[in-house]
Design a protein around this motif. Structure first.
Motif, PDB file in Angstrom:
ATOM      1  N   TRP A   1       0.769  -1.435  -0.079  1.00  0.00           N
ATOM      2  CA  TRP A   1      -0.137  -0.115   0.058  1.00  0.00           C
ATOM      3  C   TRP A   1       1.073   1.228   0.036  1.00  0.00           C
ATOM      4  O   TRP A   1       2.105   1.126   0.336  1.00  0.00           O
ATOM      5  N   SER A   2       0.325   2.442  -0.486  1.00  0.00           N
ATOM      6  CA  SER A   2       0.890   3.550  -0.340  1.00  0.00           C
ATOM      7  C   SER A   2       0.711   4.584   0.858  1.00  0.00           C
ATOM      8  O   SER A   2      -0.432   4.609   1.560  1.00  0.00           O
ATOM      9  N   ALA A   3       1.913   5.097   1.131  1.00  0.00           N
ATOM     10  CA  ALA A   3       1.821   6.148   2.250  1.00  0.00           C
ATOM     11  C   ALA A   3       1.047   7.417   1.794  1.00  0.00           C
ATOM     12  O   ALA A   3       1.326   7.469   0.500  1.00  0.00           O
ATOM     13  N   PHE A   4       0.402   7.988   2.552  1.00  0.00           N
ATOM     14  CA  PHE A   4      -0.379   9.237   1.851  1.00  0.00           C
ATOM     15  C   PHE A   4       0.592  10.347   2.082  1.00  0.00           C
ATOM     16  O   PHE A   4       1.043  10.852   3.054  1.00  0.00           O
ATOM     17  N   GLU A   5       0.631  10.989   0.450  1.00  0.00           N
ATOM     18  CA  GLU A   5       1.488  12.212   0.523  1.00  0.00           C
ATOM     19  C   GLU A   5       0.810  13.186  -0.260  1.00  0.00           C
ATOM     20  O   GLU A   5       0.649  13.014  -1.393  1.00  0.00           O
TER      21      GLU A   5
ATOM     22  N   PRO B   1       5.311  13.014   3.307  1.00  0.00           N
ATOM     23  CA  PRO B   1       4.202  11.811   3.630  1.00  0.00           C
ATOM     24  C   PRO B   1       3.528  12.533   4.790  1.00  0.00           C
ATOM     25  O   PRO B   1       4.016  13.173   5.639  1.00  0.00           O
ATOM     26  N   MET B   2       2.328  12.059   5.012  1.00  0.00           N
ATOM     27  CA  MET B   2       1.480  12.807   6.407  1.00  0.00           C
ATOM     28  C   MET B   2       1.583  11.110   7.077  1.00  0.00           C
ATOM     29  O   MET B   2       1.135  10.227   6.917  1.00  0.00           O
ATOM     30  N   ARG B   3       2.165  11.398   8.231  1.00  0.00           N
ATOM     31  CA  ARG B   3       2.627  10.360   9.246  1.00  0.00           C
ATOM     32  C   ARG B   3       1.129   9.869   9.626  1.00  0.00           C
ATOM     33  O   ARG B   3       0.289  10.448  10.140  1.00  0.00           O
ATOM     34  N   GLY B   4       1.036   8.656   9.649  1.00  0.00           N
ATOM     35  CA  GLY B   4      -0.138   7.951  10.448  1.00  0.00           C
ATOM     36  C   GLY B   4      -1.152   7.511   9.294  1.00  0.00           C
ATOM     37  O   GLY B   4      -2.131   6.855   9.975  1.00  0.00           O
ATOM     38  N   TYR B   5      -1.129   7.966   8.179  1.00  0.00           N
ATOM     39  CA  TYR B   5      -2.183   7.782   7.362  1.00  0.00           C
ATOM     40  C   TYR B   5      -1.503   7.174   5.997  1.00  0.00           C
ATOM     41  O   TYR B   5      -0.428   6.958   5.522  1.00  0.00           O
TER      42      TYR B   5
END
Length: 125
Positions: free
Chosen positions: A70-74, A80-84
């Motif tokens: 899965w992709s980290a949310f950037e 990147p937005m930590r925790g998402y």
């Protein structure tokens, strides 16, 4: 004046989001940066961003998702937005799977302390 570089989330994704977030205990749906978002105790739990559907997860579960590809949310490349994490397209397209991940995010966010609203910087006379 510069226009918003972010694209609007597709209508069908917005509809799936509203359905998945509906009826989750304590979830307040509102807009964030022009996108539908769900908050519990003032904490962002899930949101759309362009074509992405994001959820907030505990670190161990988030790492498991990243390990699974899965992709980290950037919201901006390299930021990147930590925790998402962003739900994969096939998960976001399946109403039952999407709802299950929103519920997992909600369960995690309920363990966090509620956000205290920031005091307004405006002064009163």
């Amino acid at each position: 004046m510069q226009s918003n570089p972010w694209r609007k989330a597709p209508e069908d994704l917005q509809e799936r989001f509203a359905d998945a977030a509906a009826g989750i205990d304590g979830m307040e749906q509102r807009q964030m940066f022009g996108y539908p978002a769900g908050f519990i105790g003032g904490n962002l739990t899930t949101s759309l961003h362009q074509e992405s559907w994001i959820v907030r997860l505990a670190n161990a579960e988030l790492q498991g998702c990243l390990d699974a590809g899965w992709s980290a949310f950037e919201p901006m490349p390299g930021r990147p937005m930590r925790g998402y994490v962003a739900l994969p397209e096939d998960v976001a397209a399946d109403p039952d799977q999407a709802r299950a991940w929103v519920e997992r995010a909600a369960a995690y966010v309920r363990t966090l302390p509620p956000k205290v609203p920031k005091k307004s910087k405006a002064t009163t006379a």
